[in-house]
Design an enzyme around this catalytic site. Structure first.
Site, mmCIF file in Angstrom:
data_model
loop_
_atom_site.group_PDB
_atom_site.id
_atom_site.type_symbol
_atom_site.label_atom_id
_atom_site.label_comp_id
_atom_site.label_asym_id
_atom_site.label_seq_id
_atom_site.Cartn_x
_atom_site.Cartn_y
_atom_site.Cartn_z
ATOM 1 N N GLU A 100 18.515 -23.454 32.356
ATOM 2 C CA GLU A 100 17.207 -23.990 32.002
ATOM 3 C C GLU A 100 17.084 -25.505 32.058
ATOM 4 O OE1 GLU A 100 14.436 -22.204 31.266
ATOM 5 O OE2 GLU A 100 15.541 -20.380 31.754
ATOM 6 N N SER A 466 -6.732 28.409 -11.710
ATOM 7 C CA SER A 466 -6.163 28.753 -13.015
ATOM 8 C C SER A 466 -4.959 27.909 -13.407
ATOM 9 C CB SER A 466 -5.757 30.237 -13.024
ATOM 10 O OG SER A 466 -6.903 31.060 -12.925
#
Length: 887
Positions: A100, A466
């Protein structure tokens, strides 16, 4: 003379041009810095401080573990593991410089050559092997700017690069670069990339591997060794050559690196057990509290849920849903003559395509390409479905069930054969809680998460039927009723409403106990009439139900309100723990990526006194167990040298031992090289030390909790859940529940160590079938789950003694007088009882309830409906480590 006169003007002209050029050069020389610094003044206010970016943040996936440390879920796909400059290997630095910016340590942030390449790239859109930007410029772009390729962005990049060179050292800039740069596959920075591509630490990378990573910043997709290995190898070898040219490596190192294979060893985490309902509810709870950043924050979250208990729960639900389908018939193939790859596997239910239909069997091809045969025993159940209450006669041959090219589902049976199946339309959920703490033992949100992500355990508001009756009967017991109190089961009419018992019969005067274990509707209605709807709703709210979703009419006695399975399980823990309200939770601990404890749950206990008396001994045992050597390291000599053969004879195993040692040595070498594999990122929790617990509030008197538990035990021994006697235990209790037209089937049951609720029904409420009662549809699922959970558990039952020495919460009564508000002492322990006023009573009323607020369906466990009895709404994480994600 004439010639000299003609030459003079020309000389003056040339001198003027030279002077003009010099002036222009001076002006340009002054204009460039003036323009540059003018741009600096313009941009400076819009940019953050350079000093603020000196520390990169860690990013790793969120991992979710069961209580037995099985990885059950993972979220997030970003990897970023910052390093310091000292941790960067020198060869890796050289690889990036070669690729780079070879003059990085010489220039001042801007390279003239680089600028020339950058201009060429912008104008021609051409890319060479080296980039157009210096490393400093790339840091400026990555931290501050967008990736767009325009001249304006490039000029801004130049300014920021110069600013960084003024404020940061070269080492700091390089460190920022290697920590931030994107290197493909979700990896940001060199340490993350080394882990992602090679499962290695930076120190273990070879020169070839370093060069491969250095080649990625230029174009992470183009040079990705996974997607484009040939192109990646070409760039790697070019970088290796550059490293040699620049004197970073020797010729021998260059040749070795160029000849090295690509050598990928990808970081691929695999779940130990996939439990998506649990994983998603955990992710949602964390994001809801801490924000989206937790998904990539590297946290390791341990739940309260044991993986085997969860497997038992999921298996029980699937078995119950398949059994329901078998009772109601075959709805037909999913499709015909469609590509098999379009159909997804759901758990143990595999898609297959019918290839041949015989008389009493058929053949099919699986997605894997395997050809299988389904015999008559695996399909004889498939009577044609007509409606929830009707199906055709039993089939006599395979052609009545399937046709060639049908897409169907198959399940592997215990005897290694295949059985015809279908994706259930009916759904189910299961919630199991620890009655002492509220810890979730298991939770199933539906048939399959990939089929439907809707979590019915948390989000499914249904009529409880119930199963609500024991809560109402508890109010009656609190009011002074006893299990042997006589209540009428005769016909009753309230206005135009004439309620009936499910069997249409009337039993006359019966005891309260019998009225509950036989689930007599008319007894429940009369009790509710006698004790008052308002007081009953108040107690139901303390049980954990949402008061605003409960009716204010006598239909409350039949369960016509709305509740979730989690709420019902929370309510039933009070019967198992002696009358206390515990708060459900499922996150036990949270650790960061470095295994540092961030959060430890400390739930209120049903008997905090009992827990606190043992906590010191428990903590000592945890420390001792933590430091014990692994059992595998403590093997005896005999076990090393001998093993049992398949025929049961003992044989010499010295050769096998040598082979094992060789394999272990090879494995150890691999771990020393691939030292950043998924195995190295697993949770390695330090020893747990518990704090003293606080007492959970009491909502039922000890006598009431004991009596209700005893009546619910009779439901199993003599009542509607008598089928559960097949478990062979007398220390379990519960209640069946079936709503009108059998749209919901429930069973809520408990043992002193476990409170579990099962629900079955359709997402869009419709009848399950006239015979699909709670004892038929839901109870078998509960039995299958509890059979596994109670295996080896000795007999125990709810204690009548108040072990916790806790007192029941008193309902606050205030007195309104001309002199103001007087809050008298209240020694009465019954719900709804009014204390004697401390002054002449003018008007007496309860404090007004707060206005109800609308809550989102998906708030799940954070909801008000799970609030503690003091109406404070605790969040699922009871001790918050921080209001934001810890760094």
């Amino acid at each position: 003379m004439t010639k000299t006169t003609a030459t003079a003007p020309f000389i003056h002209f040339l001198v003027g041009i030279v002077i003009a050029c010099l002036a222009l050069a001076v002006i340009l020389a002054l204009a460039v810095p003036i323009g540059f610094y003018g741009m600096a003044m313009y941009l400076s206010p819009t940019l953050p401080s350079i000093q603020e970016i000196k520390t990169a943040s860690l990013e790793m996936p969120l991992q979710i573990y069961s209580s037995d440390d099985k990885l059950i879920g993972q979220y997030g796909n970003r990897l970023s593991l910052p390093v310091t400059f000292e941790q960067i290997p020198e060869d890796l630095t050289h690889a990036f410089l070669a690729a780079e910016d070879s003059s990085f340590f010489q220039h001042s942030g801007i390279s003239i050559k680089g600028l020339g390449r950058a201009v060429t790239e912008v104008v021609t859109d051409d890319e060479g092997q080296t980039g157009g930007s210096t490393i400093t410029m790339q840091v400026a772009k990555n931290y501050f700017l967008s990736p767009e390729r325009t001249l304006n962005r490039k000029l801004t990049e130049l300014f920021v690069a110069r600013k960084m060179e003024d404020e940061l050292s070269k080492n700091e800039i390089l460190t920022l670069y290697v920590n931030k740069i994107y290197l493909g596959e979700g990896a940001y920075g060199i340490r993350a990339a080394a882990k992602k591509y090679y499962s290695k630490s930076l120190d273990n990378l070879t020169v070839a591997e370093m060069a491969m990573l250095a080649g990625l910043p230029k174009a992470p997709s183009k040079y990705n060794p996974v997607a484009n290995p040939s192109r990646a190898m070409t760039r790697r070898n070019w970088i290796v050559g550059r490293m040699h040219e620049l004197g970073y490596i020797s010729e021998a190192q260059r040749d070795e690196a160029i000849n090295a294979p690509i050598g990928l060893n990808l970081y691929q985490e695999k779940l130990d057990v996939n439990m998506p309902y649990l994983a998603e509810m955990t992710r949602y709870a964390l994001v809801n509290r801490y924000g989206k950043q937790v998904v990539n924050g590297g946290w390791r979250v341990r739940l309260t849920i044991d993986s085997q208990a969860q497997i038992d729960a999921e298996t029980a639900i699937l078995k119950g849903l398949v059994a329901y389908d078998h009772r109601h018939g075959w709805r037909g193939a999913e499709a015909n003559d469609e590509p098999l790859e379009k159909f997804q596997r759901y758990g143990i239910m595999y898609p297959a395509k019918v290839t041949k239909v015989n008389s009493r069997s058929f053949e099919a091809t699986m997605s894997s390409g395997e050809n299988v045969t389904i015999n008559w025993s695996g399909m004889s159940w498939a009577r044609k479905y007509i409606s929830a209450d009707r199906y055709s006669n039993a089939p006599s041959n395979a052609a009545q069930i399937v046709s060639e090219n049908d897409i169907i589902r198959l399940i592997k049976t215990d005897d290694d054969n295949w059985q015809l199946a279908q994706v259930p339309e009916v759904q189910g959920s299961l919630v199991s809680l620890d009655p002492d703490t509220g810890a979730v033992n298991a939770l199933v949100g539906g048939f399959d998460f990939n089929h439907s992500k809707f979590n019915r355990a948390l989000q499914g508001w249904r009529q409880p039927g119930s199963t609500i009756k024991p809560l109402i009967y508890s109010t009656a017991l609190e009011k002074g009723y006893r299990p042997d109190s006589i209540v009428s089961d005769r016909p009753i009419q309230v206005g135009d409403w004439e309620p009936q018992n499910s069997d249409g019969r009337f039993l006359g005067d019966i005891t309260l106990r019998r009225g509950l274990y036989l689930s007599r509707n008319l007894v429940s209605i009369r009790l509710l009439q006698a004790i008052g709807i308002s007081d009953t709703r108040n107690l139901l709210d303390q049980f954990g139900l949402d008061k605003e979703k409960l009716p204010t009419t006598l239909s409350l006695a039949l369960g016509t309100g709305q509740a979730t399975p989690l709420q019902m399980a929370t309510a039933y823990t009070a019967f198992a723990n002696g009358g206390h309200r515990v708060q459900p939770y499922f996150i036990e601990q949270i650790y960061n990526y470095d295994n540092k404890l961030l959060f430890q749950a400390n739930p209120q206990q049903a008997c905090a006194l009992c827990f606190n008396e043992q906590v010191a001994e428990l903590n000592k045992k945890l420390i001792d167990d933590y430091h014990k050597p692994d059992d595998s390291e403590a093997e005896t000599t005999d076990s090393k040298d001998k093993s049992v053969s398949t025929d049961g004879n003992v044989k010499d195993n010295k050769k096998a031992t040598e082979s094992d040692k060789a394999q272990q040595k090879a494995k150890a070498v691999n771990l020393s090289v691939y030292n950043a594999s998924p195995a190295t990122d697993r949770l390695k929790a330090p020893v747990i030390q518990y704090l003293h617990a606080t007492q959970a509030p009491r909502i039922l008197k000890p006598r009431v909790a004991y009596e209700m538990a005893d009546i619910l035990r009779d439901v199993v021994q003599h009542g509607t859940a008598v089928r559960a006697r097949a478990l062979g235990r007398t220390d379990i209790g519960g209640k069946t529940g079936t709503t009108n037209e059998a749209k919901d089937a429930w069973f809520a049951g408990f043992h002193p160590t476990n409170a579990t609720v099962v629900w079955m029904g359709f997402d869009q409420p419709s009848t399950l079938g006239r015979h699909e009662y709670g004892g038929v549809a839901a109870l078998p699922v509960w039995m299958d789950f509890m059979r596994a959970q109670l295996k080896g558990t000795p007999y125990q039952w709810v204690s009548l003694n108040n072990r916790a020495k806790s007192k029941k919460q008193k309902q606050r009564i205030i007195e309104m007088t001309d002199d103001g508000v007087i809050a008298p002492d209240n020694d009465e322990d019954e719900i709804g009882a009014v204390a004697k006023p401390a002054a002449p009573k003018k008007q007496q009323r309860k404090q007004p309830e707060p206005e109800p607020t609308e809550e989102k369906l998906n708030e799940g466990i954070d909801n008000k409906r799970l609030a503690a009895p003091d109406n404070k709404t605790p969040k699922p994480l009871k001790a918050t480590p921080a209001e934001h994600t810890p760094e």
